[in-house]
Design an enzyme around this catalytic site. Sequence first.
Site, PDB file in Angstrom:
ATOM      1  N   HIS A  57       1.099  -1.270  -0.056  1.00 22.43           N
ATOM      2  CA  HIS A  57      -0.047   0.136  -0.071  1.00 22.43           C
ATOM      3  C   HIS A  57       0.956   1.284  -0.062  1.00 22.43           C
ATOM      4  CE1 HIS A  57       1.208   0.358   4.110  1.00 22.43           C
ATOM      5  NE2 HIS A  57       0.503  -0.936   4.397  1.00 22.43           N
ATOM      6  N   SER A 105      -1.624  -3.175   5.965  1.00 15.31           N
ATOM      7  CA  SER A 105      -2.269  -4.448   5.220  1.00 15.31           C
ATOM      8  C   SER A 105      -3.491  -4.838   5.837  1.00 15.31           C
ATOM      9  CB  SER A 105      -1.331  -5.432   4.613  1.00 15.31           C
ATOM     10  OG  SER A 105      -0.208  -4.781   4.171  1.00 15.31           O
ATOM     11  N   GLN A 143       7.670   3.850  10.923  1.00 14.87           N
ATOM     12  CA  GLN A 143       7.336   4.179  12.157  1.00 14.87           C
ATOM     13  C   GLN A 143       6.196   3.810  12.790  1.00 14.87           C
ATOM     14  OE1 GLN A 143       9.014   5.774  14.679  1.00 14.87           O
ATOM     15  NE2 GLN A 143       7.310   6.607  15.809  1.00 14.87           N
ATOM     16  N   HIS A 162       4.092   1.279   2.411  1.00 19.05           N
ATOM     17  CA  HIS A 162       5.276   0.744   1.726  1.00 19.05           C
ATOM     18  C   HIS A 162       5.988   1.700   0.622  1.00 19.05           C
ATOM     19  CE1 HIS A 162       2.825  -3.084   2.986  1.00 19.05           C
ATOM     20  NE2 HIS A 162       3.796  -3.205   3.771  1.00 19.05           N
TER      21      HIS A 162
END
Length: 283
Positions: free
Chosen positions: A34, A186, A148, A37
């Site tokens: 997504h 996810s 993070q 990433h």
Amino acid sequence: MRIVSSIRDMQRIADDARGSGTRIGLVPTMGFLHPGHMSLLDAIRNDCGLLVLSIFVNPTQFGPTEDFDRYPRDLERDLAMAREHGADIVFTPAAEDMYPPRHQTSVLVEGVSAPLEGEFRPGHFRGVATIVAKFFNIVKPHIAVFGQKDAQQAAVLRRMTSDLNFDVDIVIAPIVREPDGLAMSSRNTYLRPEDRTEARAIYRGLMLAASAVAAGQDAPAAVRALALEEITRTGAIVVEYLRVVDAETFEDVGDILPGARVLIATAVRIGATRLIDNMILQG
Ligand code: PAF
């Protein structure tokens, strides 16, 4: 973009790259990519000449009752996204190659692994540290990036990198959020529409905490209470933990001192879905 699934091939490619002075960057993921990433790829793309994205749903970081089997997977879509975002290699090893039958070694980071996620997901960080150590030995990166969003994971992996003298620069990229504040994950795909609406309260709660600290509130209990009230207001969200902690050790803090690296971190359940989130608090 090359797709590599053999560990030996990946090691050879890494050796060749290092031999020719090419900096290797690693973005470890469990796939179902997504924009969060993609931001990890963006964070280090200009710092390396060979950008490797790994996709591996790591069985050892899931507890026996967790969602390993139903964890979302879509390799075709992932490959298209990786290609579009400039990955040079997607490394997709097989589970039986990463953990052959006589595999007996694991990496345990003590201390920072113990609280929060460590309490609710025993063994999780042992699985994470082990697989990331293995990736470091296979991909041989000069630089690796983590999100993070998984703040405690990032702290555990920083500790491991330092303690085991891995010669890898660790970069932590900021949380990427949906327009309504929900941290991208996810696992958001598990949320039913009604859960998805309720999930906004997590960000609202964390924002209330951050605003209170910015306005001068320095007592962790008061800050936590504000967030807790907002997150649990409708009764749809069950809080596993909500803690104001030191951003490096993940131990509870006393007063939130100006300049201290403190964050508020939470894990919640909405229906059958478990989500985590956190926010840095700046006094
Ligand atoms: O953050 C993740 O997706 C995973 O924990 C990681 C770092 C890829 C290890 O499996």
